[in-house]
Design a protein around this motif. Structure first.
Motif, PDB file in Angstrom:
ATOM      1  N   GLU A  14       0.820  -1.215   0.000  1.00 46.52           N
ATOM      2  CA  GLU A  14       0.000   0.000   0.000  1.00 46.52           C
ATOM      3  C   GLU A  14       0.852   1.264   0.000  1.00 46.52           C
ATOM      4  OE1 GLU A  14      -3.247   0.340  -0.677  1.00 46.52           O
ATOM      5  OE2 GLU A  14      -3.086  -1.816  -1.006  1.00 46.52           O
ATOM      6  N   THR A  15       1.945   1.247   0.745  1.00 47.85           N
ATOM      7  CA  THR A  15       2.837   2.404   0.781  1.00 47.85           C
ATOM      8  C   THR A  15       3.468   2.624  -0.590  1.00 47.85           C
ATOM      9  OG1 THR A  15       3.314   2.043   3.123  1.00 47.85           O
ATOM     10  CG2 THR A  15       4.883   3.391   1.888  1.00 47.85           C
ATOM     11  N   LYS A  17       2.293   1.688  -3.474  1.00 49.27           N
ATOM     12  CA  LYS A  17       1.248   2.167  -4.392  1.00 49.27           C
ATOM     13  C   LYS A  17       0.957   3.647  -4.145  1.00 49.27           C
ATOM     14  CE  LYS A  17      -2.396  -0.506  -4.701  1.00 49.27           C
ATOM     15  NZ  LYS A  17      -3.431  -1.513  -4.387  1.00 49.27           N
ATOM     16  N   THR A  18       0.848   4.045  -2.885  1.00 50.60           N
ATOM     17  CA  THR A  18       0.549   5.433  -2.543  1.00 50.60           C
ATOM     18  C   THR A  18       1.670   6.371  -2.983  1.00 50.60           C
ATOM     19  OG1 THR A  18      -0.805   4.782  -0.654  1.00 50.60           O
ATOM     20  CG2 THR A  18       0.065   7.029  -0.632  1.00 50.60           C
ATOM     21  N   LYS A  19       2.900   5.963  -2.757  1.00 50.45           N
ATOM     22  CA  LYS A  19       4.058   6.802  -3.084  1.00 50.45           C
ATOM     23  C   LYS A  19       4.434   6.737  -4.564  1.00 50.45           C
ATOM     24  CE  LYS A  19       5.331   8.197   1.101  1.00 50.45           C
ATOM     25  NZ  LYS A  19       5.584   9.564   1.482  1.00 50.45           N
ATOM     26  N   LYS A 115      -1.981   6.555  -8.843  1.00 46.75           N
ATOM     27  CA  LYS A 115      -1.248   7.346  -7.858  1.00 46.75           C
ATOM     28  C   LYS A 115      -2.216   8.251  -7.113  1.00 46.75           C
ATOM     29  CE  LYS A 115       2.935   9.874  -7.085  1.00 46.75           C
ATOM     30  NZ  LYS A 115       4.066  10.565  -7.628  1.00 46.75           N
ATOM     31  N   LYS A 116      -2.207   8.105  -5.800  1.00 47.37           N
ATOM     32  CA  LYS A 116      -3.087   8.913  -4.954  1.00 47.37           C
ATOM     33  C   LYS A 116      -2.377  10.212  -4.605  1.00 47.37           C
ATOM     34  CE  LYS A 116      -4.896   4.684  -3.035  1.00 47.37           C
ATOM     35  NZ  LYS A 116      -4.789   3.732  -1.982  1.00 47.37           N
ATOM     36  N   GLU A 118      -1.292  12.431  -2.117  1.00 53.68           N
ATOM     37  CA  GLU A 118      -1.076  12.410  -0.680  1.00 53.68           C
ATOM     38  C   GLU A 118      -0.525  13.757  -0.242  1.00 53.68           C
ATOM     39  OE1 GLU A 118       1.795  10.200   2.555  1.00 53.68           O
ATOM     40  OE2 GLU A 118       1.637   9.407   0.552  1.00 53.68           O
TER      41      GLU A 118
END
Length: 148
Positions: A14-15, A17-19, A115-116, A118
């Motif tokens: 998850e990290t 994917k988020t980054k 990409k989220k 953040e």
């Protein structure tokens, strides 16, 4: 032929994917530039040494947290679960090939990385440095005011 950079990472799926990739690495930029794939292996816990992700490398860039280190950015990824892939190398970055790892690319189904956006927490000094870089001025030329 080396087509893969493999990391022994504390970052989870998850990290990453988020980054948008795996980050905070000291890399040989020339070797990474010749690699197509990123394989991530767990560095901690019960799954230590297990490969859990194959990503298509899109680029490398400075890590947000540690600009002297690199982030390996990916555009697509697929989850895998291959135990005992990490060979105990001292360096947490290893250059190899999917073939050497026993991974058949035709067996993998990649997903586009969504990409989220953040929002990072920043110190005032980090914000000034980022803004200075964006506007081509010195950090001491940036003034930030906060209204409560």
């Amino acid at each position: 032929m080396e087509d893969t950079v493999m990391t022994f990472t504390e970052n989870d799926l998850e990290t990453i994917k988020t980054k948008g990739g795996d980050y905070n690495w000291v890399l040989n930029q020339n070797r990474v530039a010749n690699c197509k794939y990123l394989v991530c292996c767990h560095s901690q816990g019960a799954k230590r040494g297990t490969a859990f992700l194959v990503g298509l490398i899109s680029k490398t860039e400075d890590s947000e947290e540690r600009p002297e280190r690199a982030k390996i950015c990916i555009s697509e990824y697929t989850e895998i679960n291959i135990p005992d892939v990490w060979g105990g190398w001292q360096n947490p970055v290893h250059y190899t090939s999917l073939e050497e790892l026993g991974i058949n690319i035709s067996d993998l189904k990649f997903e586009k990385l969504e990409k989220k956006n953040e929002v990072l927490s920043l110190t005032l000094e980090q914000a000034k440095q980022g803004l200075a870089k964006s506007f081509g001025v010195k950090p001491e030329q940036i003034e930030i005011s906060i209204k409560a």
